[in-house]
Write a protein that holds these residues in place. Structure first.
Motif, PDB file in Angstrom:
ATOM      1  N   ILE A   8       0.847  -1.189   0.000  1.00  0.00           N
ATOM      2  CA  ILE A   8       0.000   0.000   0.000  1.00  0.00           C
ATOM      3  C   ILE A   8       0.884   1.242   0.000  1.00  0.00           C
ATOM      4  CG2 ILE A   8      -1.743   1.360   1.214  1.00  0.00           C
ATOM      5  CD1 ILE A   8      -2.864  -1.152   2.392  1.00  0.00           C
ATOM      6  N   GLY A   9       0.678   2.099  -0.983  1.00  0.00           N
ATOM      7  CA  GLY A   9       1.405   3.355  -1.062  1.00  0.00           C
ATOM      8  C   GLY A   9       0.452   4.526  -0.921  1.00  0.00           C
ATOM      9  N   SER A  10       0.908   5.573  -0.242  1.00  0.00           N
ATOM     10  CA  SER A  10       0.097   6.776  -0.057  1.00  0.00           C
ATOM     11  C   SER A  10       1.032   7.935   0.242  1.00  0.00           C
ATOM     12  CB  SER A  10      -0.897   6.590   1.100  1.00  0.00           C
ATOM     13  OG  SER A  10      -0.204   6.605   2.342  1.00  0.00           O
ATOM     14  N   SER A  11       0.490   9.120   0.314  1.00  0.00           N
ATOM     15  CA  SER A  11       1.275  10.250   0.783  1.00  0.00           C
ATOM     16  C   SER A  11       1.410  10.134   2.298  1.00  0.00           C
ATOM     17  CB  SER A  11       0.596  11.571   0.411  1.00  0.00           C
ATOM     18  OG  SER A  11      -0.618  11.712   1.126  1.00  0.00           O
ATOM     19  N   SER A  12       2.432  10.789   2.856  1.00  0.00           N
ATOM     20  CA  SER A  12       2.621  10.729   4.303  1.00  0.00           C
ATOM     21  C   SER A  12       1.467  11.398   5.046  1.00  0.00           C
ATOM     22  CB  SER A  12       3.953  11.393   4.688  1.00  0.00           C
ATOM     23  OG  SER A  12       3.997  12.728   4.222  1.00  0.00           O
ATOM     24  N   GLU A  13       0.808  12.373   4.379  1.00  0.00           N
ATOM     25  CA  GLU A  13      -0.305  13.075   5.014  1.00  0.00           C
ATOM     26  C   GLU A  13      -1.549  12.205   5.155  1.00  0.00           C
ATOM     27  OE1 GLU A  13       2.466  16.027   3.288  1.00  0.00           O
ATOM     28  OE2 GLU A  13       1.480  14.215   2.540  1.00  0.00           O
ATOM     29  N   GLU A  14      -1.631  11.121   4.369  1.00  0.00           N
ATOM     30  CA  GLU A  14      -2.838  10.292   4.386  1.00  0.00           C
ATOM     31  C   GLU A  14      -2.553   8.866   4.862  1.00  0.00           C
ATOM     32  OE1 GLU A  14      -5.637  11.512   4.164  1.00  0.00           O
ATOM     33  OE2 GLU A  14      -5.286  13.454   3.200  1.00  0.00           O
ATOM     34  N   LEU A  15      -1.627   8.752   5.798  1.00  0.00           N
ATOM     35  CA  LEU A  15      -1.314   7.431   6.337  1.00  0.00           C
ATOM     36  C   LEU A  15      -2.503   6.803   7.065  1.00  0.00           C
ATOM     37  CD1 LEU A  15       2.343   7.783   7.636  1.00  0.00           C
ATOM     38  CD2 LEU A  15       1.501   6.145   5.944  1.00  0.00           C
ATOM     39  N   SER A  16      -3.374   7.657   7.590  1.00  0.00           N
ATOM     40  CA  SER A  16      -4.552   7.119   8.284  1.00  0.00           C
ATOM     41  C   SER A  16      -5.416   6.313   7.319  1.00  0.00           C
ATOM     42  CB  SER A  16      -5.367   8.259   8.903  1.00  0.00           C
ATOM     43  OG  SER A  16      -5.810   9.161   7.907  1.00  0.00           O
ATOM     44  N   LEU A  17      -5.501   6.772   6.065  1.00  0.00           N
ATOM     45  CA  LEU A  17      -6.256   6.021   5.058  1.00  0.00           C
ATOM     46  C   LEU A  17      -5.559   4.701   4.735  1.00  0.00           C
ATOM     47  CD1 LEU A  17      -7.335   8.836   2.549  1.00  0.00           C
ATOM     48  CD2 LEU A  17      -8.786   7.645   4.210  1.00  0.00           C
ATOM     49  N   ALA A  18      -4.232   4.743   4.635  1.00  0.00           N
ATOM     50  CA  ALA A  18      -3.477   3.521   4.353  1.00  0.00           C
ATOM     51  C   ALA A  18      -3.687   2.498   5.463  1.00  0.00           C
ATOM     52  CB  ALA A  18      -1.996   3.855   4.187  1.00  0.00           C
ATOM     53  N   ASN A  19      -3.667   2.961   6.705  1.00  0.00           N
ATOM     54  CA  ASN A  19      -3.889   2.052   7.837  1.00  0.00           C
ATOM     55  C   ASN A  19      -5.306   1.507   7.851  1.00  0.00           C
ATOM     56  OD1 ASN A  19      -1.435   1.849   9.615  1.00  0.00           O
ATOM     57  ND2 ASN A  19      -1.569   4.069   9.472  1.00  0.00           N
ATOM     58  N   ALA A  20      -6.262   2.343   7.473  1.00  0.00           N
ATOM     59  CA  ALA A  20      -7.650   1.882   7.401  1.00  0.00           C
ATOM     60  C   ALA A  20      -7.799   0.810   6.327  1.00  0.00           C
ATOM     61  CB  ALA A  20      -8.576   3.061   7.107  1.00  0.00           C
TER      62      ALA A  20
END
Length: 310
Positions: A8-20
């Motif tokens: 899973i890749g995301s921006s650092s600002e949206e890590l909460s979405l990656a964790n979800a």
């Protein structure tokens, strides 16, 4: 059976979405987020080159899921539009190039401007202010990946090597057995025949030596035959078991997997690491799967048996 692995890749600002997303996907998959700090599962290792780590990850995982959010404002033909972070788009392109379109998904905020170059991939949209819409998008991706029961025949080294092995050895051997209604050994005609392909559970650096050691566990006799259209004889080991003739082959072409993977990975990647072993294990599975699919397509599935050796 091992769980398929998702990056899973995301921006650092949206890590909460990656964790979800991880909390949903890990029910069926082994999931790693790009910033995972656990050494055994982390993508970016301490003191390693980030690009090298990404190249390794693109071979290590079965699927790639990238989350695109409104991180950067850019000018597009005179208008201001929101786009994902550049590194997210780069990772998306890298994983598509290595894994193929069917193995990658882009989960994006509905407000994003989607580049025309990526409109052909699997997209799932959500609204950042609507949590259920994100859950629905991830469930959609989970179903997409989960429904891919096994790896397709592709151009990973394992699939290519398996295709050549099938075409040059298994296919002509099966045709010979069918056309001649069996095979004769020492004056005895055996109509009940089977080809047993011996696959090790792991690959040693010297695959030829590894197979020589495996051969010692078999009481076999070498036979050969000339098949029409081939410039050389086909040579195989045989055993007689319960009045059945079993052809035994040790596909040394598997050494090409080690060679190909070591050249696809960065030079500084440790071939003795658990990550490397995971990649090799997956490639062996793909080798087996490709042989089984080709055997099925050619109606030779009752003649060919795959046997894993510890």
């Amino acid at each position: 059976m091992r769980k398929k692995r998702i990056f899973i890749g995301s921006s650092s600002e949206e890590l909460s979405l990656a964790n979800a997303a991880k909390s949903i996907l890990e029910r069926d998959f082994e999931v790693t987020i790009w910033n995972d700090s656990v050494w055994d599962t982390s993508v970016f290792k301490i003191n390693n080159n980030f690009l090298n780590d990404l190249l390794r990850a693109s071979l290590q995982f079965d699927f790639g899921l990238l989350i695109g959010t409104t991180d950067d404002e850019v000018k597009y033909r005179g208008d201001s539009v929101m786009q994902p972070r550049d590194n997210v788009l780069f990772e998306l392109g890298l994983f598509i190039g290595r894994l193929g379109l069917s193995k990658c998904a882009f989960v994006i905020d509905k407000e994003l401007k989607v580049l025309s170059d990526i409109t052909g991939i699997s997209l799932a949209r959500f609204e950042k202010s609507d949590a259920p819409s994100f859950v629905s998008a991830i469930i959609l991706v989970s179903e997409l990946f989960r429904n891919q029961i096994d790896s397709d025949i592709n151009f990973f080294p394992s699939s290519t090597l398996a295709s050549g092995y099938f075409e040059n050895l298994l296919l002509p051997t099966c045709k010979f057995l069918i056309e001649n209604d069996g095979f004769e050994v020492d004056g005895v005609k055996y109509k009940d025949c089977k080809i047993q392909v011996i696959i090790p559970s792991r690959l040693n650096p010297d695959v030829n030596l590894q197979f020589e050691q495996l051969k010692r566990g078999f009481n076999s006799k070498n036979v050969s035959f000339n098949y029409a259209g081939r410039p050389r004889f086909i040579s195989l080991e045989t055993e007689i078991k319960d009045d059945k003739l079993v052809f035994i082959d040790f596909p040394t072409t598997l050494s090409g997997i080690n060679y190909a993977i070591s050249n696809l990975l960065p030079n500084d990647f440790n071939s003795m690491s658990s990550d490397y072993e995971a990649i090799i294990s997956r490639e062996i599975e793909r080798f087996i799967y490709t042989i089984k699919q080709l055997a099925l397509r050619n109606s030779f599935d009752t003649l060919i048996e795959i046997k894993r050796e510890q």
